[in-house]
Design a protein around this motif. Structure first.
Motif, PDB file in Angstrom:
ATOM      1  N   HIS A 175       0.869  -1.284  -0.043  1.00 14.84           N
ATOM      2  CA  HIS A 175       0.084  -0.227  -0.069  1.00 14.84           C
ATOM      3  C   HIS A 175       0.769   1.224   0.024  1.00 14.84           C
ATOM      4  CE1 HIS A 175       0.328   0.905   4.370  1.00 14.84           C
ATOM      5  NE2 HIS A 175       0.280  -0.597   4.607  1.00 14.84           N
ATOM      6  N   LEU A 176       1.980   1.218   0.512  1.00 11.69           N
ATOM      7  CA  LEU A 176       2.886   2.457   0.324  1.00 11.69           C
ATOM      8  C   LEU A 176       3.499   2.701  -1.018  1.00 11.69           C
ATOM      9  CD1 LEU A 176       5.293   1.700   3.522  1.00 11.69           C
ATOM     10  CD2 LEU A 176       3.423   3.335   3.238  1.00 11.69           C
ATOM     11  N   HIS A 178       1.684   1.781  -3.683  1.00 11.49           N
ATOM     12  CA  HIS A 178       0.416   2.117  -4.319  1.00 11.49           C
ATOM     13  C   HIS A 178       0.356   3.611  -4.122  1.00 11.49           C
ATOM     14  CE1 HIS A 178      -1.218  -2.003  -4.844  1.00 11.49           C
ATOM     15  NE2 HIS A 178      -0.333  -1.850  -5.468  1.00 11.49           N
ATOM     16  N   ALA A 179       0.652   4.303  -3.019  1.00 13.35           N
ATOM     17  CA  ALA A 179       0.225   5.498  -2.463  1.00 13.35           C
ATOM     18  C   ALA A 179       0.959   6.391  -3.237  1.00 13.35           C
ATOM     19  CB  ALA A 179       0.477   5.853  -1.055  1.00 13.35           C
ATOM     20  N   SER A 180       2.252   5.885  -3.387  1.00 15.21           N
ATOM     21  CA  SER A 180       3.300   6.758  -4.380  1.00 15.21           C
ATOM     22  C   SER A 180       3.129   6.771  -5.775  1.00 15.21           C
ATOM     23  CB  SER A 180       4.931   6.307  -4.002  1.00 15.21           C
ATOM     24  OG  SER A 180       5.731   6.751  -4.822  1.00 15.21           O
ATOM     25  N   LEU A 181       2.651   5.700  -6.214  1.00 11.33           N
ATOM     26  CA  LEU A 181       2.297   5.455  -7.651  1.00 11.33           C
ATOM     27  C   LEU A 181       1.140   6.181  -8.022  1.00 11.33           C
ATOM     28  CD1 LEU A 181       2.988   1.738  -8.411  1.00 11.33           C
ATOM     29  CD2 LEU A 181       4.310   3.771  -9.158  1.00 11.33           C
ATOM     30  N   GLY A 182       0.084   6.395  -6.930  1.00 11.69           N
ATOM     31  CA  GLY A 182      -1.279   7.122  -7.103  1.00 11.69           C
ATOM     32  C   GLY A 182      -0.972   8.581  -7.028  1.00 11.69           C
ATOM     33  N   VAL A 194      10.487   5.212  -1.304  1.00 13.71           N
ATOM     34  CA  VAL A 194       9.624   4.670  -0.486  1.00 13.71           C
ATOM     35  C   VAL A 194       9.795   3.282  -0.253  1.00 13.71           C
ATOM     36  CG1 VAL A 194       7.334   3.873  -0.225  1.00 13.71           C
ATOM     37  CG2 VAL A 194       7.315   5.858  -1.252  1.00 13.71           C
TER      38      VAL A 194
END
Lengths: 293, 277
Positions: A175-176, A178-182, A194
Motif C-alpha cells: 500500500h505504500l 500504491h500511495a506513491s504511484l497514485g 519509498v
C-alpha cells in the motif's frame, strides 16, 4: 449428544499443563547450552590471547620469533579486501534484488534464476576460490592480488545479500508503493523514496551478516593465492596480500605454545573488527530509521 | 418525472459551465467510458461498461462484493496496470484523451487523477513530508511554496487546525480518521482534477466517516469525485449520481435520487431495499 466429555477433558488437563511447562524449560535449556559454549570459547580466547594483544601486536609484521610477531600485514590486507568487497557486493547484490523484486516479470525464468541464486548461497566457499583463481587471477590476469581476492569474496557473499535484500524489499507493504504511484510517481521514484528507505534496515542486516562472513573466510583466499607471510604493506590493490584468518590459521598449525597464543590474539582482533562492523550497521540503521520518522 | 430530473440536471450543468467560461457541454464529461471490458486472467471482471463521469459531482459506485466496482475505479487511473494478468478492451477517455494511448504516460494521468485508498496509507514520514511528497516528485523545491501547499492541502482536507502544531511528527501518530484525511490532503497537494476514493470510510468510525463525508461535499466544488462504497446510505447521502454494478455489469446509472427512489431496473430495487447483497 455431547461430543466433548468433561471428565476426559479434566483428566487430560494436568498432563497438558505439564507438557506446557516442560516445553518452556527445554527451550530455556537449549539456549543456556549455546550461551555456555559461547562463554567458554570467549574465556579461552581471551585468557590465551590477551598477553599478546597489545599495540606492538597491531603495528608489527610477522616474524619467526613469537615475541616479535605482529599482525599489521594481514590487518591491512583484510581491511583492503573489505574496501573491494563492500562496494562491489552491495551494489551488485542490492541491484540484483531490486531488479528481481521490482522489475522482472514473475515467470518461470525469473523463478529459475532466483532458485539458482539461493542455491549459490550454499556452495562451499572453496569452489568460489577456484572460480576466482580461474577467472580473476588467470583469465583477467590480476594475479594473486587484493583485487582478485576481494572480487572472489564479493562473489561468495553476493547470493546472501541478494536473497536477504529481496526479502527486505518484499516485506515493504504494497500500500505504500500504491500511495506513491497514485501520486504520479515513476517506478524509480517509488523505489528510491519509498521502497528502499523502508527496506533498508533489513537490507543492512543481511549485508552485515554477509560481510562478516567475507572477513572470516580463509579457503577461497588460499586458493586465490594469498600470502601466509608478509613483511611489507601492500602499496595498491594489485599487490599480494595476507589476511587475518589466514594468519590465524598459519599460527595455529605451529607446535609452539607462543604461536597458539598469537593465534588467540588474532582471533580477538577479528572479533573486534566484527563488532565494529555490526555496531556501524546498527548505528546506521537507527540513524536512518530516525530520519525516516 | 425521471426524464425531467435529468433534464433539470443537464440544464444546471450547462449553466455551470457557461459560468466558468466558454466550454461546451461535452467538456463537462470528465471520464467517458466506452465498451470497457476487463479480464483478470480468464475472469471477466468488467463487461461492456458505458458510462460518463461528470465534473464537480460526486459519483458513487455501489454493488455487492466482487461486482467490479473497485476494478472500474482502479481502471480510471490505471492502477490495474500493476496486476500482470489484466487484459483490457474498449476505451476510457479522460477529458477527451484515451487513457490507454501509449503516448499518454500513466504518471501524467495520475497527476490529474488522484486516489484515496480503502485503508489509510500514509508514508512512515512526518505529516509535512507526507504532503510535500507529491509536489516534490514533480520538481517543486522552493520551501516557501511547499509550506503553502502543506497549509492549503491540510485546510482543504479539514485537518489543518488539528495538526498545525505537529507537522514534523510522524503521521503514524494520527488516528485512523486523521490519517485518512491526511491521505486526502496528500492527494490534494498535487492539485488533481479528479479524486478517486476506494471505500475511503470503510475502516473508520462513524464520526470520522461523517467528517470525510462533509469534506467531500466541500471538495466537489473544486474537484470531481468518484467514490466506491459498500454503504448505500453513504451513497444516498453524498452522491449526485449513482451507478449500480452487479457481476461486472453496470445495471443502472442515473441521478442518485432516481436510483434510490425510482429505480427502473428490478435488480437495483432489490439491492437497494436489501433483498440481496
Amino acid at each position: 449428544m455431547k461430543q466433548m466429555n468433561r471428565e476426559v477433558v479434566t483428566n487430560k488437563m494436568n498432563r497438558r499443563l505439564k507438557m506446557n511447562t516442560l516445553a518452556k524449560w527445554i527451550f530455556f535449556g537449549i539456549t543456556l547450552l549455546i550461551l555456555c559454549i559461547l562463554v567458554i570459547l570467549l574465556v579461552r580466547i581471551f585468557s590465551q590471547g590477551m598477553a599478546y594483544f597489545d599495540w606492538h601486536f597491531l603495528t608489527n609484521f610477522a616474524s619467526r620469533r613469537a615475541e616479535n610477531a605482529g599482525i599489521l600485514g594481514p590487518l591491512v590486507g583484510s581491511l583492503m579486501l573489505m574496501v573491494v568487497v563492500i562496494p562491489i557486493a552491495l551494489i551488485l547484490g542490492i541491484g540484483t534484488a531490486i531488479y528481481l523484486e521490482e522489475y522482472a516479470k514473475k515467470n518461470w525464468f525469473t523463478h529459475f534464476i532466483e532458485t539458482n541464486i539461493q542455491n549459490l548461497a550454499g556452495v562451499p566457499s572453496i569452489v568460489f576460490g577456484l572460480l576466482g583463481l580461474t577467472i580473476f587471477v588467470n583469465v583477467f590476469g590480476m594475479g594473486p592480488s587484493i583485487l582478485a581476492g576481494g572480487l572472489t569474496l564479493a562473489l561468495l557473499v553476493l547470493p546472501i545479500i541478494v536473497v536477504t535484500a529481496q526479502e527486505a524489499i518484499r516485506a515493504v507493504p504494497n500500500h505504500l508503493a500504491h500511495a506513491s504511484l497514485g501520486l504520479g510517481a515513476t517506478k524509480w521514484q517509488t523505489i528510491q523514496k519509498v521502497i528502499l528507505p523502508s527496506a533498508l534496515p533489513g537490507i543492512l542486516t543481511g549485508s552485515i551478516l554477509a560481510l562478516s562472513r567475507a572477513i572470516g573466510e580463509t579457503a577461497p583466499l588460499i586458493v586465490v593465492g594469498a600470502l601466509v607471510f608478509v613483511n611489507y604493506l601492500p602499496s595498491g590493490f594489485m599487490d599480494g596480500f595476507a589476511a587475518i584468518p589466514i594468519q590465524i590459521y598459519n599460527w595455529t598449525i605451529r607446535p609452539q605454545e607462543e604461536f597458539q597464543q598469537l593465534a588467540a590474539a588474532g582471533i580477538i582482533l577479528m572479533l573486534i573488527l566484527l563488532i565494529v562492523l555490526n555496531a556501524t550497521a546498527v548505528w546506521l540503521r537507527n540513524k536512518l530509521n530516525r530520519k525516516q520518522q | 418525472m425521471q426524464a425531467v430530473q435529468v433534464k433539470i440536471n443537464q440544464k444546471m450543468a450547462f449553466e455551470n459551465t457557461t459560468d466558468s467560461g466558454n466550454e461546451t457541454k461535452a467538456a463537462r464529461i470528465v471520464f467517458h467510458t466506452k465498451d470497457l471490458n476487463l479480464w483478470y486472467g480468464a475472469d471477466h471482471a468488467l463487461k461492456n461498461l458505458n458510462l460518463n463521469i461528470y465534473e464537480n459531482e460526486v459519483t458513487a459506485i455501489i454493488g455487492p462484493s466482487g461486482c467490479g466496482k473497485s476494478t472500474y475505479l482502479k481502471t480510471l487511473n490505471r492502477m490495474n496496470d500493476l496486476i500482470s494478468s489484466v487484459r483490457i478492451t474498449g476505451d476510457v477517455h479522460y477529458r477527451g484523451r484515451n487513457i490507454f494511448d501509449p503516448t499518454y504516460h500513466v504518471e501524467e494521468l495520475r497527476t490529474s487523477v488522484g486516489m484515496v485508498f480503502q485503508k489509510p496509507n500514509p508514508f512512515p514520514k512526518s505529516i509535512y513530508e507526507n504532503i510535500v511528497y507529491g509536489p516534490k516528485l514533480h520538481g517543486i523545491k522552493n520551501k516557501k511554496i511547499l509550506d503553502e501547499i502543506v497549509e492549503r492541502s491540510l485546510r482543504g482536507a479539514a485537518l489543518f487546525d488539528e495538526v498545525k502544531d505537529r507537522l514534523k511528527e510522524n503521521a503514524y501518530g494520527l488516528s485512523g480518521g486523521q490519517q485518512q484525511r491526511l491521505c486526502i490532503a496528500r492527494a490534494l497537494a498535487i492539485e488533481p482534477d479528479v479524486i478517486l476514493m476506494d471505500e475511503p470510510t470503510s475502516a473508520l468510525d462513524p464520526i470520522s466517516t461523517l467528517k470525510i463525508e462533509e469534506l467531500m461535499q466541500s471538495l466537489k466544488q473544486e474537484y470531481s469525485i468518484v467514490i466506491v462504497t459498500h454503504n448505500m446510505q453513504q451513497a444516498a447521502r453524498i452522491s449526485d449520481r449513482t451507478a449500480f454494478f452487479l457481476n461486472g455489469e453496470c445495471i443502472e446509472y442515473d441521478v442518485t435520487d432516481t436510483i434510490f427512489y425510482r429505480p427502473s431496473n428490478q435488480k437495483t430495487e432489490e439491492y437497494i431495499t436489501g433483498r440481496f447483497g
